[in-house]
Design a protein around this motif. Structure first.
Motif, PDB file in Angstrom:
ATOM      1  N   ALA A   1     -20.558  -7.219  30.135  1.00 55.80           N
ATOM      2  CA  ALA A   1     -21.393  -6.989  31.311  1.00 55.80           C
ATOM      3  C   ALA A   1     -22.654  -6.201  30.969  1.00 55.80           C
ATOM      4  O   ALA A   1     -23.592  -6.177  31.739  1.00 55.80           O
TER       5      ALA A   1
ATOM      6  N   ALA B   1      -9.374 -16.945  35.792  1.00 61.89           N
ATOM      7  CA  ALA B   1     -10.196 -15.910  36.417  1.00 61.89           C
ATOM      8  C   ALA B   1      -9.906 -14.543  35.793  1.00 61.89           C
ATOM      9  O   ALA B   1     -10.826 -13.754  35.535  1.00 61.89           O
ATOM     10  N   THR B   2      -8.633 -14.247  35.539  1.00 64.95           N
ATOM     11  CA  THR B   2      -8.278 -12.970  34.914  1.00 64.95           C
ATOM     12  C   THR B   2      -8.848 -12.881  33.513  1.00 64.95           C
ATOM     13  O   THR B   2      -9.404 -11.848  33.110  1.00 64.95           O
TER      14      THR B   2
ATOM     15  N   PRO C   1      -4.490  -6.418  32.647  1.00 63.18           N
ATOM     16  CA  PRO C   1      -4.940  -7.818  32.707  1.00 63.18           C
ATOM     17  C   PRO C   1      -4.570  -8.628  31.476  1.00 63.18           C
ATOM     18  O   PRO C   1      -4.378  -9.838  31.572  1.00 63.18           O
TER      19      PRO C   1
ATOM     20  N   ARG D   1     -15.590 -10.697  30.906  1.00 63.61           N
ATOM     21  CA  ARG D   1     -16.842 -10.333  31.557  1.00 63.61           C
ATOM     22  C   ARG D   1     -17.013  -8.815  31.560  1.00 63.61           C
ATOM     23  O   ARG D   1     -18.111  -8.296  31.378  1.00 63.61           O
ATOM     24  N   ASP D   2     -15.916  -8.097  31.743  1.00 62.73           N
ATOM     25  CA  ASP D   2     -15.983  -6.645  31.678  1.00 62.73           C
ATOM     26  C   ASP D   2     -16.482  -6.191  30.309  1.00 62.73           C
ATOM     27  O   ASP D   2     -17.134  -5.165  30.181  1.00 62.73           O
TER      28      ASP D   2
ATOM     29  N   TYR E   1      -2.727 -12.174  32.731  1.00 65.67           N
ATOM     30  CA  TYR E   1      -3.148 -13.573  32.590  1.00 65.67           C
ATOM     31  C   TYR E   1      -2.068 -14.421  31.922  1.00 65.67           C
ATOM     32  O   TYR E   1      -1.907 -15.611  32.241  1.00 65.67           O
TER      33      TYR E   1
ATOM     34  N   GLN F   1     -11.463 -14.480  32.321  1.00 66.03           N
ATOM     35  CA  GLN F   1     -12.915 -14.380  32.355  1.00 66.03           C
ATOM     36  C   GLN F   1     -13.375 -13.012  32.837  1.00 66.03           C
ATOM     37  O   GLN F   1     -14.372 -12.481  32.346  1.00 66.03           O
ATOM     38  N   SER F   2     -12.640 -12.422  33.792  1.00 66.59           N
ATOM     39  CA  SER F   2     -13.011 -11.077  34.229  1.00 66.59           C
ATOM     40  C   SER F   2     -12.761 -10.077  33.113  1.00 66.59           C
ATOM     41  O   SER F   2     -13.527  -9.131  32.924  1.00 66.59           O
TER      42      SER F   2
END
Length: 908
Positions: A495, A484-485, A452, A491-492, A456, A487-488
């Motif tokens: 979390a 989105a990439t 990722p 976020r990972d 991105y 933020q994911s």
């Protein structure tokens, strides 16, 4: 081979270098983004791949019997496979992984013929490690699987060490392939085995490896705890190669975490041990890591010195090149043309001689980017020497070669990275279709490789390409995917409560922030000539807020904004229908403002003015605001800013009965007090109460006036030793007396009693809702430079979360910092102010953007608490009235006195 790749990637020679038309802002950003030297890759590769030690093959090896390397070409000549393994180790340590693989393969064949299962297993694990350095993942997997299968059928107790070493190498492969959880499980198994075997060096390696796996998943507190334990363990161990490697790994890991001081200590100790052992490989590696540490600390001269020492000391060709590339990056940034002209051909000749590996592929890509940066005019020189030494095609040739080599290794990540860079080069020359095809190829590879951090950037690049070709819908979709990439990815990392963001993976200013900003620009420009689309405006607003949150997380290297939060729109629509929200966004060629008026849909307006012109005026205004004699200049400049931000909406604000303005500020606007804006007759503070918000949400917004006011006051009348540049604050007692006279119940810590431990104890033990600190402090865009002073010295902002919270819960309603200031000359200093507010966890924070006369401070503070104590008014209104009291005072009517104070957070 290069000719074959030309037809597949359009070829280096098909890149047409022509004068750029600069069709849009996205192209300008592309230049900075594409050409930026990604130090991340150089640091992280060395951290994860530069430290492995080859597994020991059980054999009594007579080093004096080693055959010359050039004779080790066939099994017929070789009698002793142990010599092959030892020669392979020498080649491996020198960075010649391709030749090391050849010799290890020969040793494998001999051991198979001799049916030496244990030695074969150890050699296969080493072969896997060499394959990993090349990026030949399939071969690496086959070799390590075969090694482990051989060992599993043997007597485990007899072969514990070899089994653990093979597992160690399997864990490295798993981590590199993105299987962090599997790697962690593998390294826990190796730790257990090494403990059974009483091998402390192996235990240390396993723990450091586990810390790397924790970091990859974002579990930084766990990683740090492990690394601290490792650090203590290493102190009792004698000097050894493994100890210097372990300390270097520890230092590199701490560098990734951002703990630069501890990183420096570990790296210096690693270097000392390497020198004691006279290990030139480890001396060079430690010097290189020290250079990276110095660069991270923004000490360029020290970094250059370390890089130069690395080149002189290291026998490893790849380490030399990596050091020179980082050195070159510094020279290009500072535009030292003569040194650049000397270094470019030297690096080129060394890269041409590098053995094939993933690291050498990245080196080619990085060097090509440096060449393009010089060629495309970032370095302002008309030197003919550069043009004679390097043609327009050199960058493309290097990238095409990198792609070819990546494919020969089967290294999809490296290929995706190289394709992205070649696509970026085509983008710079406006060959859109070729650039787009290369980018899509790279994107498919990155996505299939679970990468990722590369994905991105390719989605971002695709968005720019589609935008340049006027495919607005396609561009928006690509930017949405990039965001989105990102933020994911983040976020990972956040979390879990034990997870924090991994800032070093991202060069935030150059490779994260532009994605968000360009996306917002694209969204807003897509509305030109159309009726306002509230969904688009909301999306743009949320995206810029996501940027600000990411910026704060990056500042602290961990997730900051937590807890139940309420939308600002909901607050103004239901709880406070006389407040409006203004969201100015600085774009490259215009200033956009999105406005939320209670119970009305979002609306926006713009001013056609360049970002450079906006920032120039804001910097001048900020300088004039601190000068009490510059009122005329302040009014002229503040009038211009008022016209940009408020004039188009002022009539609607009046009709709607708005009395409070909530600003969510962007960029350089955050360094300015909105209260000082001027409409030609009045300052904004004369018409509205004003507050700032870090984002579009508030943490559990509740009015303070419904509660009994209980305050802890703490302050220093004299700065602590070593901070003589700060003036005495002689009016602090008067300031505190004013709080008491306002009717606020107080507990006070002054001078010698004002220490961090006392402050923490009082906050934890006292039932209070206000903490008022009258002490010098500084807000900066650098975490280490954001602090307040207590009697013993500095309290850094990173300690605010433990200082102002009890058992992780917010207990402070209002934090007042009455004598702090933003760092002089720091355009992003207000980031530290926002960070202090968020880190403290207070629902509201009042702070000063610059230090002002302490008598006027005492007057402001007294007026604020007096108004707040009356009840039935908001904190914003209390600040508003206190500012007006100063403004009306004959001695303090200049904006420099009353406008410095800002309220952040809950204004109710």
């Amino acid at each position: 081979m290069l000719m074959a790749i030309k037809t597949r990637v359009f070829g280096a020679n098909s890149v047409k270098f022509k004068k750029q038309k600069q069709p849009g802002h996205c192209q300008k950003t592309t230049l900075a983004q594409f050409l930026r030297l990604p130090l991340y890759f150089l640091i992280v590769l060395l951290c994860i791949l530069g430290s492995p030690v080859l597994a020991q093959v059980p054999s009594s090896i007579n080093l004096s019997s080693q055959l010359p390397i050039h004779n080790l070409t066939s099994l017929a000549v070789v009698a002793d496979p142990a010599s092959l393994v030892e020669q392979g180790k020498v080649l491996y340590n020198s960075g010649n992984f391709t030749k090391a693989v050849e010799l290890l393969q020969q040793a494998v064949q001999v051991y198979k013929q001799q049916e030496e299962s244990i030695r074969l297993a150890a050699t296969l694990s080493n072969l896997s490690l060499a394959y990993q350095q090349l990026g030949a993942w399939n071969q690496a997997q086959q070799a390590i699987t075969e090694s482990l299968n051989l060992l599993k059928v043997q007597d485990e107790n007899q072969n514990l060490q070899i089994f653990a070493q093979s597992l160690d190498i399997q864990g490295r492969l798993q981590l590199t392939m993105g299987q962090a959880e599997a790697a962690l499980a593998t390294w826990r198994q190796t730790e257990k085995i090494y403990r059974q075997a009483n091998n402390q060096s192996g235990v240390v390696r396993s723990l450091i490896n586990q810390a790397q796996a924790w970091q990859t998943q974002g579990f930084y507190p766990r990683a740090l705890k492990t690394l601290d334990h490792v650090s203590q363990t290493l102190k009792s161990q004698p000097d050894s190669i493994e100890k210097t490697v372990s300390l270097r790994s520890l230092g590199n890991a701490l560098l990734v975490v951002g703990d630069l001081e501890k990183s420096l200590q570990a790296l210096e100790e690693s270097l000392t041990i390497a020198r004691n052992l006279q290990s030139s490989v480890d001396i060079g590696a430690s010097l290189f890591s020290l250079g990276n540490n110095a660069l991270k600390q923004q000490d360029k001269l020290k970094a250059i010195a370390f890089y130069q020492q690395t080149v002189a000391a290291s026998p490893s060709p790849i380490t030399k090149v990596q050091a020179q590339l980082n050195y070159l990056g510094i020279l290009i940034e500072d535009q030292h043309a003569p040194e650049i002209q000397t270094l470019l051909p030297l690096i080129k000749s060394q890269i041409d001689q590098l053995p094939l590996s993933r690291a050498s592929i990245y080196a080619q890509v990085n060097f090509s980017q440096s060449l393009a940066k010089v060629k495309n005019g970032i370095l302002h020189t008309s030197s003919q020497n550069y043009h004679k030494a390097f043609s327009n095609q050199d960058s493309a040739v290097l990238l095409a070669s990198a792609i070819q080599q990546s494919r020969s290794l089967g290294d999809k990540r490296a290929e995706a990275y190289a394709l992205k860079s070649l696509g970026g080069l085509y983008e710079e020359t406006e060959q859109w279709s070729e650039a787009q095809e290369l980018t899509r190829q790279g994107l498919a590879l990155a996505q299939s490789s679970n990468a990722p951090e590369i994905t991105y950037t390719l989605e971002w690049q695709l968005g720019r390409l589609l935008w340049a070709q006027k495919d607005i819908n396609g561009a928006i979709a690509a930017y949405d995917s990039a965001v989105a990439t990102l933020q994911s990815l983040r976020r990972d990392l956040v979390a879990n409560k034990d997870v924090v963001s991994q800032d070093v993976q991202f060069n935030f200013r150059d490779s994260v922030e532009p994605v968000y900003r360009e996306s917002v620009e694209l969204l807003l420009k897509s509305q030109k000539g159309k009726s306002p689309d509230e969904k688009i405006l909301e999306k743009a607003r949320e995206r810029i807020e996501a940027l600000q949150i990411a910026e704060l997380n990056d500042f602290f290297q961990q997730a900051c904004l937590q807890g139940q939060r309420v939308s600002l729109d909901q607050v103004v629509d239901k709880d406070n229908p006389t407040a409006a929200i203004l969201y100015p966004i600085i774009l490259p060629d215009e200033l956009q403002v999105i406005v939320k008026i209670p119970k009305q849909p979002l609306q926006n307006y713009s001013n056609k003015i360049s970002q450079a012109d906006v920032e120039k005026l804001l910097v001048e205004l900020r300088k004039n605001l601190v000068n009490p004699t510059a009122t005329n200049a302040v009014q002229t400049q503040a009038h211009q800013v008022y016209d940009w931000l408020l004039k188009p909406i002022e009539s609607q604000l009046q009709k709607s009965g708005v009395d409070t303005l909530v600003f969510v500020l962007d960029g350089a606007l955050r360094n300015l007090p909105m209260a000082a804006l001027y409409d030609g007759k009045q300052y904004l503070v004369e018409k509205y109460a004003i507050t700032l918000s870090v984002g579009l949400q508030l943490l559990d917004p509740k009015p303070l006036v419904q509660q009994q006011l209980r305050a802890l006051t703490a302050g220093l009348t004299e700065p602590p030793p070593g901070f003589s540049k700060y003036a005495p604050l002689l009016a602090i007692k008067s300031e505190f007396d004013g709080i008491i006279k306002a009717g606020v119940s107080t507990t006070s810590l002054i001078d010698r009693d004002f220490k961090k431990k006392n402050l923490e104890s009082e906050i934890a033990d006292t039932s209070l809702n206000i903490v008022h600190l009258a002490t010098h402090g500084q807000f900066s865009s650098r975490l280490e430079d954001t602090f307040i002073l207590d009697f013993d010295g500095q309290i850094n902002v990173k300690d605010f979360d433990t200082l102002f919270r009890s058992q992780g819960k917010t207990i402070v309603e209002l934090l007042v910092l009455s004598a702090c200031q933003t760092a002089t000359g720091d355009k992003r200093a207000a980031l530290g102010l926002a960070g202090a507010a968020v880190r403290a966890g207070a629902r509201s924070t009042i702070a000063s953007l610059w230090q002002i006369d302490d008598r006027s401070t005492a007057m402001f503070v007294s007026a604020f608490y007096r108004e707040l104590k009356k009840g039935k008014i908001s904190k914003a209104e209390a600040v508003h009235r206190a500012q007006l009291e100063l403004l009306k005072h004959p001695n303090y009517k200049a904006p420099s006195f009353w406008s410095a104070y800002v309220l952040i957070g809950n204004w109710l």
